[in-house]
Motif scaffolding. Structure first.
Motif, PDB file in Angstrom:
ATOM      1  N   MET A   1       4.168   6.514 -13.249  1.00 26.50           N
ATOM      2  CA  MET A   1       4.896   6.281 -11.845  1.00 26.50           C
ATOM      3  C   MET A   1       4.861   4.705 -11.358  1.00 26.50           C
ATOM      4  SD  MET A   1       4.476   7.661  -7.876  1.00 26.50           S
ATOM      5  CE  MET A   1       5.786   7.745  -7.091  1.00 26.50           C
ATOM      6  N   ASN A   2       5.961   4.458 -10.949  1.00 28.39           N
ATOM      7  CA  ASN A   2       6.095   3.212 -10.546  1.00 28.39           C
ATOM      8  C   ASN A   2       6.322   3.201  -9.185  1.00 28.39           C
ATOM      9  OD1 ASN A   2       7.466   0.614  -9.639  1.00 28.39           O
ATOM     10  ND2 ASN A   2       7.322   0.297 -11.597  1.00 28.39           N
ATOM     11  N   LEU A   3       5.594   2.350  -8.261  1.00 32.11           N
ATOM     12  CA  LEU A   3       5.722   2.605  -6.576  1.00 32.11           C
ATOM     13  C   LEU A   3       7.236   2.157  -5.943  1.00 32.11           C
ATOM     14  CD1 LEU A   3       2.213   1.042  -5.385  1.00 32.11           C
ATOM     15  CD2 LEU A   3       2.951   3.404  -5.585  1.00 32.11           C
ATOM     16  N   TRP A   4       7.756   1.278  -6.694  1.00 32.85           N
ATOM     17  CA  TRP A   4       9.069   1.010  -6.369  1.00 32.85           C
ATOM     18  C   TRP A   4      10.189   1.554  -6.823  1.00 32.85           C
ATOM     19  CZ3 TRP A   4       5.210  -2.463  -7.590  1.00 32.85           C
ATOM     20  CH2 TRP A   4       4.557  -3.313  -6.774  1.00 32.85           C
ATOM     21  N   GLN A   5       9.854   2.584  -7.759  1.00 30.96           N
ATOM     22  CA  GLN A   5      11.298   3.401  -8.289  1.00 30.96           C
ATOM     23  C   GLN A   5      11.031   4.745  -7.730  1.00 30.96           C
ATOM     24  OE1 GLN A   5      10.444   3.323 -12.584  1.00 30.96           O
ATOM     25  NE2 GLN A   5      11.231   1.274 -12.673  1.00 30.96           N
ATOM     26  N   ASP A  13      13.724  10.876   6.645  1.00 30.53           N
ATOM     27  CA  ASP A  13      12.478  11.274   7.130  1.00 30.53           C
ATOM     28  C   ASP A  13      11.477  10.178   6.098  1.00 30.53           C
ATOM     29  OD1 ASP A  13      12.648  13.113   8.949  1.00 30.53           O
ATOM     30  OD2 ASP A  13      13.153  14.455   7.213  1.00 30.53           O
ATOM     31  N   GLU A  14      10.575   9.923   6.419  1.00 29.82           N
ATOM     32  CA  GLU A  14       9.460   9.160   5.727  1.00 29.82           C
ATOM     33  C   GLU A  14       9.507  10.024   4.228  1.00 29.82           C
ATOM     34  OE1 GLU A  14       6.476   6.197   7.774  1.00 29.82           O
ATOM     35  OE2 GLU A  14       5.948   8.259   7.978  1.00 29.82           O
ATOM     36  N   LEU A  15       9.031   9.329   3.196  1.00 27.77           N
ATOM     37  CA  LEU A  15       8.755   9.743   2.012  1.00 27.77           C
ATOM     38  C   LEU A  15       7.493   9.650   1.601  1.00 27.77           C
ATOM     39  CD1 LEU A  15       9.814  11.277  -0.940  1.00 27.77           C
ATOM     40  CD2 LEU A  15       9.880   8.634  -1.500  1.00 27.77           C
ATOM     41  N   ILE A  16       6.613  10.795   1.580  1.00 26.36           N
ATOM     42  CA  ILE A  16       5.189  10.762   1.491  1.00 26.36           C
ATOM     43  C   ILE A  16       4.916  11.657   0.322  1.00 26.36           C
ATOM     44  CG2 ILE A  16       3.044  11.557   2.410  1.00 26.36           C
ATOM     45  CD1 ILE A  16       4.382  11.383   5.215  1.00 26.36           C
ATOM     46  N   GLN A  17       4.131  10.972  -0.798  1.00 20.74           N
ATOM     47  CA  GLN A  17       3.925  11.621  -2.096  1.00 20.74           C
ATOM     48  C   GLN A  17       2.348  11.353  -2.351  1.00 20.74           C
ATOM     49  OE1 GLN A  17       7.012   9.141  -4.006  1.00 20.74           O
ATOM     50  NE2 GLN A  17       7.664  11.066  -5.053  1.00 20.74           N
ATOM     51  N   THR A  18       1.792  12.444  -2.642  1.00 16.90           N
ATOM     52  CA  THR A  18       0.294  12.342  -3.094  1.00 16.90           C
ATOM     53  C   THR A  18       0.477  12.052  -4.533  1.00 16.90           C
ATOM     54  OG1 THR A  18      -0.260  14.098  -1.430  1.00 16.90           O
ATOM     55  CG2 THR A  18      -1.606  13.735  -3.453  1.00 16.90           C
ATOM     56  N   LEU A  19      -0.251  10.740  -4.832  1.00 15.66           N
ATOM     57  CA  LEU A  19      -0.343  10.399  -6.367  1.00 15.66           C
ATOM     58  C   LEU A  19      -1.599  10.734  -7.122  1.00 15.66           C
ATOM     59  CD1 LEU A  19       0.586   6.547  -5.582  1.00 15.66           C
ATOM     60  CD2 LEU A  19       2.206   8.478  -5.931  1.00 15.66           C
ATOM     61  N   GLN A  94      15.140  -2.480   4.769  1.00  9.81           N
ATOM     62  CA  GLN A  94      14.742  -2.523   3.412  1.00  9.81           C
ATOM     63  C   GLN A  94      13.370  -1.575   3.579  1.00  9.81           C
ATOM     64  OE1 GLN A  94      13.056  -6.844   3.911  1.00  9.81           O
ATOM     65  NE2 GLN A  94      11.283  -5.920   2.758  1.00  9.81           N
ATOM     66  N   ASP A  95      13.078  -0.945   2.209  1.00  9.98           N
ATOM     67  CA  ASP A  95      11.832   0.129   2.110  1.00  9.98           C
ATOM     68  C   ASP A  95      10.748  -0.924   2.619  1.00  9.98           C
ATOM     69  OD1 ASP A  95      13.747   1.925   1.524  1.00  9.98           O
ATOM     70  OD2 ASP A  95      13.573   1.563  -0.967  1.00  9.98           O
ATOM     71  N   THR A  96       9.749  -0.089   3.391  1.00  9.84           N
ATOM     72  CA  THR A  96       8.450  -0.484   3.734  1.00  9.84           C
ATOM     73  C   THR A  96       7.654   0.376   2.772  1.00  9.84           C
ATOM     74  OG1 THR A  96       8.740  -1.316   5.997  1.00  9.84           O
ATOM     75  CG2 THR A  96       6.886  -0.987   5.607  1.00  9.84           C
ATOM     76  N   ILE A  97       6.905   0.027   1.728  1.00 10.05           N
ATOM     77  CA  ILE A  97       6.075   0.802   0.875  1.00 10.05           C
ATOM     78  C   ILE A  97       4.770   0.488   1.272  1.00 10.05           C
ATOM     79  CG2 ILE A  97       5.500   1.292  -1.598  1.00 10.05           C
ATOM     80  CD1 ILE A  97       8.295   0.422  -2.187  1.00 10.05           C
ATOM     81  N   TRP A  98       4.021   2.137   1.454  1.00 14.48           N
ATOM     82  CA  TRP A  98       2.461   1.915   1.775  1.00 14.48           C
ATOM     83  C   TRP A  98       1.749   2.707   0.762  1.00 14.48           C
ATOM     84  CZ3 TRP A  98       1.813   0.596   7.137  1.00 14.48           C
ATOM     85  CH2 TRP A  98       3.008   0.801   8.153  1.00 14.48           C
ATOM     86  N   LEU A  99       0.573   1.923   0.547  1.00 12.89           N
ATOM     87  CA  LEU A  99      -0.300   2.736  -0.271  1.00 12.89           C
ATOM     88  C   LEU A  99      -1.598   3.255   0.553  1.00 12.89           C
ATOM     89  CD1 LEU A  99      -0.983   3.743  -3.265  1.00 12.89           C
ATOM     90  CD2 LEU A  99      -2.361   1.662  -3.480  1.00 12.89           C
ATOM     91  N   ALA A 100      -1.497   4.654   0.636  1.00 12.67           N
ATOM     92  CA  ALA A 100      -2.446   4.960   1.718  1.00 12.67           C
ATOM     93  C   ALA A 100      -3.500   5.645   0.917  1.00 12.67           C
ATOM     94  CB  ALA A 100      -2.054   5.788   2.845  1.00 12.67           C
TER      95      ALA A 100
END
Length: 105
Positions: A1-5, A13-19, A94-100
């Motif tokens: 997986m790539n965080l930007w793809q 709605d916000e996109l929330i994915q468990t990695l 623009q996309d705000t990408i968080w790693l939580a």
């Protein structure tokens, strides 16, 4: 997986994915595009949360003590369990990408 793809063009709605995760830790990618917490809503989580802003921009509001934090790419913080917080603003164009990373007390 790539965080930007694999980010949808339309993001109502916000996109929330468990990695990755286990019984004691969960790692999520969250993508916001102008999203914010609903008026009067506060997160109050039983887990600690480490958050890294990977791309975009955001403003968080935290209670006890009260703080407003403007986040840019590379900024990170740990929010203690049960410290109430909310997202006041994310960049609308623009996309705000968080790693939580959520982890047990």
């Amino acid at each position: 997986m790539n965080l930007w793809q694999d980010i949808p063009a339309a993001l109502p709605d916000e996109l929330i994915q468990t990695l990755a995760g286990s019984a004691r830790v969960r790692i999520e990618r969250i993508v916001s595009r102008g999203h914010r917490s609903p008026e009067g809503f506060w997160y109050d989580q039983a887990e600690h949360e480490f958050v890294l802003l990977v791309a975009g921009a955001a403003e968080l509001e935290l209670e006890a003590p009260c703080e407003r934090l403007r986040l840019e790419p590379g900024d990170c913080l740990t929010i203690a369990a049960h410290r109430r917080h909310r997202v006041n603003w994310t960049h609308p164009e623009q996309d705000t990408i968080w790693l939580a990373v959520f982890f047990a007390q």
